[in-house]
Scaffold this active site. Structure first.
Site, PDB file in Angstrom:
ATOM      1  N   TYR A 192       0.822  -1.208   0.000  1.00 10.84           N
ATOM      2  CA  TYR A 192       0.000   0.000   0.000  1.00 10.84           C
ATOM      3  C   TYR A 192       0.864   1.271   0.000  1.00 10.84           C
ATOM      4  O   TYR A 192       0.715   2.127  -0.883  1.00 10.84           O
ATOM      5  CB  TYR A 192      -0.975  -0.048   1.181  1.00 10.84           C
ATOM      6  CG  TYR A 192      -1.984   1.069   1.203  1.00 10.84           C
ATOM      7  CD1 TYR A 192      -3.104   1.031   0.381  1.00 10.84           C
ATOM      8  CD2 TYR A 192      -1.812   2.172   2.040  1.00 10.84           C
ATOM      9  CE1 TYR A 192      -4.046   2.063   0.396  1.00 10.84           C
ATOM     10  CE2 TYR A 192      -2.741   3.202   2.058  1.00 10.84           C
ATOM     11  CZ  TYR A 192      -3.851   3.148   1.243  1.00 10.84           C
ATOM     12  OH  TYR A 192      -4.762   4.178   1.256  1.00 10.84           O
ATOM     13  N   LYS A 196       1.193   4.023  -3.071  1.00 14.78           N
ATOM     14  CA  LYS A 196       0.762   5.416  -2.859  1.00 14.78           C
ATOM     15  C   LYS A 196       1.937   6.387  -3.036  1.00 14.78           C
ATOM     16  O   LYS A 196       1.770   7.499  -3.540  1.00 14.78           O
ATOM     17  CB  LYS A 196       0.110   5.570  -1.485  1.00 14.78           C
ATOM     18  CG  LYS A 196      -1.220   4.814  -1.359  1.00 14.78           C
ATOM     19  CD  LYS A 196      -2.252   5.335  -2.347  1.00 14.78           C
ATOM     20  CE  LYS A 196      -3.625   4.732  -2.144  1.00 14.78           C
ATOM     21  NZ  LYS A 196      -4.639   5.278  -3.038  1.00 14.78           N
TER      22      LYS A 196
END
Ligand code: NAD
Length: 281
Positions: A192, A196
């Site tokens: 994640y 990002k």
């Protein structure tokens, strides 16, 4: 000699207006997406509500201010053919896209709580989860910009907003996922934050590339949203946050409207952080 009247600069409400604009939101039916759609529709935009499940898109559409001619459609952002079909459909119906909000993402979870701590350890983190996150969170943003953003660049105007995260800026604080007493319930994913962080620098790439074409590309980095998590987690998060609480899903409406509208006309390649101060410490 009579002087030309001075042209009036837009008023603040005019700057924030999206009257008549066509906006497309991906991942529009999750926790925050419906609030993004509401912010845009309330400012006058026609919203294309796009997510994997068309029925859920219809449901979100029903909650928007009526009469503005919104559109609900199913869209997988990892599928170039589906994105091309969406582009054709939206251009056929509305003639253009003014604003693209790349909000779709996966945030992997471990189904079995008894095994989550062990399975989510970095040493054990499954390659399939890593690849799935890259596919949706990073490749999905790249593809949506390439396929839905290209007509914006051709028309010479537009605003793209890539939804990133505090975890695109700083690494996860794994203490957050510890119960009182220290038991680690799970470890936050390595994929994640990697995706990002990638979204943030891709945003800078595209802002530089499309600046002269009149397309602004910015990121919005939200902090964690309260969503029925365990009390101990909410407390851990609140204690670590200068504003002392988790976000509500509607806390991002103002920032999104700012980036979508002419209120941010001289802004591109930026990351607007709305995190209650999480990344300030
Ligand atoms: N909720 C938070 O605390 C938080 C914090 C920081 C950043 N964010 C970011 O904000 C955005 C929205 O978060 P959320 O909490 O609403 O997430 P969510 O999981 O509730 O919603 C994400 C949506 O994306 C959709 N989606 C998943 N894969 C897709 C695909 N291949 N194509 C199209 N749609 C797909 C899902 O169906 C879902 O409706 C995400 O980018 C997320 O990373 C969320």
């Amino acid at each position: 000699m009579q002087q030309e009247p001075l042209s009036q600069p837009p008023t603040s409400p005019e700057l924030f207006s999206l009257e008549g604009k066509i906006v497309l939101v991906t991942g529009a039916t999750g926790l925050i997406g419906p609030h993004h759609c509401a912010a845009l529709a309330e400012a006058g935009a026609r919203v294309v509500v796009a997510d994997l499940d068309k029925n859920r898109c219809e449901q979100v559409l029903q909650t928007l201010p009526a009469g503005a001619g919104h559109l609900a459609l199913s869209l997988d952002v990892a599928d170039p053919a589906a994105l091309a079909e969406t582009r054709n459909l939206v251009l056929q119906q509305f003639g253009r896209i003014d604003v693209l909000v790349n909000n779709a993402a996966v945030n992997d979870m471990f189904e079995n709580p008894a095994l989550a701590a062990e399975q989510s350890r970095f040493e054990n983190y499954p390659l399939e989860m890593w690849l799935k996150s890259i596919e949706v969170n990073l490749t999905g943003v790249f593809l949506a910009c390439q396929i839905l953003g290209a007509p914006m660049a051709e028309r010479g105007s537009g605003s793209i907003i890539n939804i990133a995260s505090t975890y695109g800026i700083v690494g996860p604080d794994q203490r957050l996922y510890q119960k009182p007493g220290g038991a680690q319930v799970f470890f936050k994913s390595p994929a994640y934050p990697a995706t990002k962080g990638g979204v943030l620098n891709f945003t800078r790439y595209l802002a530089a590339y499309w600046g002269k074409a009149g397309v602004r590309v910015n990121a919005l980095s939200p902090g964690g949203v309260a969503n029925g998590q365990d009390d101990w987690f909410i407390q851990n998060y609140a204690q670590r946050t200068p504003l002392g609480r988790m976000a509500n899903p509607q806390d991002y409406k103002g920032a999104l409207l700012f980036l979508a509208s002419d209120a941010s006309a001289y802004m591109t390649g930026a990351n607007l952080v709305v995190d209650g101060g999480w990344t300030a410490i």
